[in-house]
Design a protein around this motif. Structure first.
Motif, PDB file in Angstrom:
ATOM      1  N   PHE A   1       0.830  -1.205   0.000  1.00  0.00           N
ATOM      2  CA  PHE A   1       0.000   0.000   0.000  1.00  0.00           C
ATOM      3  C   PHE A   1       0.863   1.254   0.000  1.00  0.00           C
ATOM      4  N   ALA A   2       1.855   1.289   0.910  1.00  0.00           N
ATOM      5  CA  ALA A   2       2.707   2.470   1.010  1.00  0.00           C
ATOM      6  C   ALA A   2       3.489   2.702  -0.282  1.00  0.00           C
ATOM      7  N   GLY A   3       4.058   1.641  -0.848  1.00  0.00           N
ATOM      8  CA  GLY A   3       4.844   1.785  -2.067  1.00  0.00           C
ATOM      9  C   GLY A   3       3.994   2.125  -3.274  1.00  0.00           C
ATOM     10  N   CYS A   4       2.845   1.472  -3.391  1.00  0.00           N
ATOM     11  CA  CYS A   4       1.961   1.664  -4.545  1.00  0.00           C
ATOM     12  C   CYS A   4       1.365   3.067  -4.568  1.00  0.00           C
ATOM     13  N   ILE A   5       0.700   3.459  -3.482  1.00  0.00           N
ATOM     14  CA  ILE A   5       0.056   4.771  -3.422  1.00  0.00           C
ATOM     15  C   ILE A   5       1.093   5.885  -3.372  1.00  0.00           C
ATOM     16  N   GLY A   6       2.206   5.629  -2.643  1.00  0.00           N
ATOM     17  CA  GLY A   6       3.259   6.642  -2.562  1.00  0.00           C
ATOM     18  C   GLY A   6       3.843   6.979  -3.918  1.00  0.00           C
ATOM     19  N   ALA A   7       4.073   5.943  -4.737  1.00  0.00           N
ATOM     20  CA  ALA A   7       4.631   6.173  -6.071  1.00  0.00           C
ATOM     21  C   ALA A   7       3.604   6.811  -7.002  1.00  0.00           C
ATOM     22  N   LEU A   8       2.378   6.307  -6.970  1.00  0.00           N
ATOM     23  CA  LEU A   8       1.345   6.807  -7.885  1.00  0.00           C
ATOM     24  C   LEU A   8       0.998   8.272  -7.606  1.00  0.00           C
ATOM     25  N   ARG A   9       0.845   8.614  -6.324  1.00  0.00           N
ATOM     26  CA  ARG A   9       0.458   9.980  -5.952  1.00  0.00           C
ATOM     27  C   ARG A   9       1.670  10.868  -5.655  1.00  0.00           C
ATOM     28  N   GLU A  10       2.871  10.322  -5.834  1.00  0.00           N
ATOM     29  CA  GLU A  10       4.097  11.061  -5.542  1.00  0.00           C
ATOM     30  C   GLU A  10       4.075  11.612  -4.118  1.00  0.00           C
ATOM     31  N   ASN A  11       3.660  10.739  -3.197  1.00  0.00           N
ATOM     32  CA  ASN A  11       3.545  11.094  -1.786  1.00  0.00           C
ATOM     33  C   ASN A  11       4.852  10.717  -1.082  1.00  0.00           C
ATOM     34  N   THR A  12       5.650  11.707  -0.734  1.00  0.00           N
ATOM     35  CA  THR A  12       6.960  11.438  -0.144  1.00  0.00           C
ATOM     36  C   THR A  12       6.847  10.809   1.244  1.00  0.00           C
ATOM     37  N   LEU A  13       5.777  11.118   1.982  1.00  0.00           N
ATOM     38  CA  LEU A  13       5.605  10.543   3.324  1.00  0.00           C
ATOM     39  C   LEU A  13       5.442   9.027   3.242  1.00  0.00           C
ATOM     40  N   LEU A  14       4.584   8.572   2.320  1.00  0.00           N
ATOM     41  CA  LEU A  14       4.375   7.129   2.158  1.00  0.00           C
ATOM     42  C   LEU A  14       5.623   6.444   1.604  1.00  0.00           C
ATOM     43  N   LEU A  15       6.320   7.115   0.690  1.00  0.00           N
ATOM     44  CA  LEU A  15       7.535   6.534   0.129  1.00  0.00           C
ATOM     45  C   LEU A  15       8.638   6.413   1.184  1.00  0.00           C
ATOM     46  N   LYS A  16       8.738   7.413   2.056  1.00  0.00           N
ATOM     47  CA  LYS A  16       9.722   7.343   3.135  1.00  0.00           C
ATOM     48  C   LYS A  16       9.349   6.243   4.132  1.00  0.00           C
ATOM     49  N   PHE A  17       8.053   6.117   4.415  1.00  0.00           N
ATOM     50  CA  PHE A  17       7.588   5.042   5.302  1.00  0.00           C
ATOM     51  C   PHE A  17       7.928   3.687   4.690  1.00  0.00           C
ATOM     52  N   PHE A  18       7.707   3.546   3.378  1.00  0.00           N
ATOM     53  CA  PHE A  18       8.033   2.313   2.667  1.00  0.00           C
ATOM     54  C   PHE A  18       9.517   1.979   2.804  1.00  0.00           C
ATOM     55  N   SER A  19      10.375   2.976   2.609  1.00  0.00           N
ATOM     56  CA  SER A  19      11.820   2.767   2.697  1.00  0.00           C
ATOM     57  C   SER A  19      12.248   2.370   4.106  1.00  0.00           C
ATOM     58  N   VAL A  20      11.724   3.091   5.106  1.00  0.00           N
ATOM     59  CA  VAL A  20      12.103   2.821   6.499  1.00  0.00           C
ATOM     60  C   VAL A  20      11.608   1.446   6.933  1.00  0.00           C
ATOM     61  N   PHE A  21      10.355   1.124   6.594  1.00  0.00           N
ATOM     62  CA  PHE A  21       9.773  -0.172   6.958  1.00  0.00           C
ATOM     63  C   PHE A  21      10.565  -1.310   6.320  1.00  0.00           C
ATOM     64  N   LEU A  22      10.898  -1.143   5.049  1.00  0.00           N
ATOM     65  CA  LEU A  22      11.682  -2.159   4.346  1.00  0.00           C
ATOM     66  C   LEU A  22      13.088  -2.256   4.949  1.00  0.00           C
ATOM     67  N   GLY A  23      13.636  -1.128   5.342  1.00  0.00           N
ATOM     68  CA  GLY A  23      14.949  -1.127   5.979  1.00  0.00           C
ATOM     69  C   GLY A  23      14.940  -1.834   7.329  1.00  0.00           C
ATOM     70  N   ILE A  24      13.876  -1.631   8.107  1.00  0.00           N
ATOM     71  CA  ILE A  24      13.756  -2.307   9.407  1.00  0.00           C
ATOM     72  C   ILE A  24      13.663  -3.814   9.216  1.00  0.00           C
ATOM     73  N   ILE A  25      12.884  -4.260   8.232  1.00  0.00           N
ATOM     74  CA  ILE A  25      12.762  -5.693   7.952  1.00  0.00           C
ATOM     75  C   ILE A  25      14.113  -6.268   7.550  1.00  0.00           C
ATOM     76  N   PHE A  26      14.837  -5.543   6.702  1.00  0.00           N
ATOM     77  CA  PHE A  26      16.166  -5.988   6.288  1.00  0.00           C
ATOM     78  C   PHE A  26      17.110  -6.100   7.488  1.00  0.00           C
ATOM     79  N   PHE A  27      17.071  -5.112   8.377  1.00  0.00           N
ATOM     80  CA  PHE A  27      17.927  -5.127   9.557  1.00  0.00           C
ATOM     81  C   PHE A  27      17.569  -6.296  10.473  1.00  0.00           C
TER      82      PHE A  27
END
Length: 303
Positions: A81-107
């Motif tokens: 949801f965060a990646g899809c809507i963030g990219a489509l609507r160019e929403n930087t908040l959702l895109l940053k959430f996507f990056s951080v969430f993915l980074g936490i999972i990786f860590f």
């Protein structure tokens, strides 16, 4: 890119359509898979009556495999949801959430891998405890029962470290007070398979542990699932390592793309701050209302 407006020219950055729609397309698939996993989990709980009696979630003594679908589906749904809507609507908040969430999972994955390598004996003890705890609850939940049967059949094992672990189950223990017909036996998934048999003999494990250890080998797998799992890891170490590295690289790639898109969007917003005499616009879409049709065509994202 330069935009003409009232005789003035403005230079600005552009959002890459290639990155934007790649993130959108990848995450919409991820999102739909998350919905499917959640649907399967909720359907399974509904079939078992859990949804009509939420308190029964805590009644099961062992592990409910439905949690795998719900947790995996929930994480995939949120990320998608965060990646899809963030990219489509160019929403930087959702895109940053996507990056951080993915980074936490990786860590967390990296940390779990290091700890599993360093504390091998502790992991083995926890795995033994987990299997034995679920052996006790073998008859309590059909999904757990199927998971245990699949594990024992796939790895050709029985119990955590041997068939005697089934003494922990009230139906299979060898005590004199046990009235069960399965007394001193094991589930059919412990039995060695006869290629000539077309139908599974679900009673093949009855009374088998009343026999001597030498005789048991003719009827059931005597090795435990923990050592068999270790052997499987050693035999398939290259494949397992390849999968983990592939998943890690995919996560890093997703984080980099999302951060790249965030940088493009913020750069475009900054470039649309117009000179004196015009209002400042946060996005290209706001400023396009002042452009001619020919000038609007110049503001599309680049590939």
């Amino acid at each position: 890119m330069s935009l003409s407006m009232s005789g003035k020219h403005f230079k600005g950055h552009e959002v890459s359509c290639c990155i934007k729609y790649f993130i959108f397309g990848f995450n919409i698939i991820f999102w739909l898979l998350g919905v499917a996993f959640l649907g399967i989990g909720l359907w399974a709980w509904n079939e078992k009556g859990v949804l009509s009696n939420i308190s029964s979630i805590t009644d099961l003594g062992g592990f409910d495999p439905v949690w795998l679908f719900l947790v995996t589906g929930g994480v995939m749904f949120i990320l998608g949801f965060a990646g899809c809507i963030g990219a489509l609507r160019e929403n930087t908040l959702l895109l940053k959430f996507f990056s951080v969430f993915l980074g936490i999972i990786f860590f967390l994955e990296l940390t779990a891998g290091v700890l599993a390598f360093v504390f091998k004996d502790w992991i083995k003890d926890q795995l033994n405890f987990f299997i034995n705890n679920n052996i006790r609850a073998y008859r309590d939940d059909i999904d757990l029962q199927n998971l245990i049967d699949f594990t024992q059949e796939y790895w050709e094992c029985c119990g955590a470290f041997g068939a005697d672990d089934w003494n922990l189950n009230i139906y299979f223990n060898c005590t004199d007070t046990n009235p069960s017909r399965e007394k001193c036996g094991v589930p059919f998934s412990c039995c060695t398979k006869d290629p000539a048999e077309d139908v599974i003999n679900t009673q093949c494990g009855y009374d088998v542990r009343a026999k001597s250890d030498a005789e048991q080998k003719d009827y059931i797998h005597v090795k435990g699932c923990v050592p068999q799992f270790e052997k499987w890891l050693q035999d398939n170490l290259t494949v397992v390592a390849g999968i983990f590295i592939g998943v890690a690289l995919l996560q890093i790639f997703g984080i980099c793309l999302a951060q790249n898109l965030v940088s493009d969007i913020e750069a475009v917003r900054a470039s649309w701050s117009l000179p004196h005499g015009y209002a400042s616009f946060g996005t290209p879409k706001d400023a396009r209302s002042l452009l001619t049709p020919g000038e609007i065509s110049e503001t599309v994202c680049t590939t």
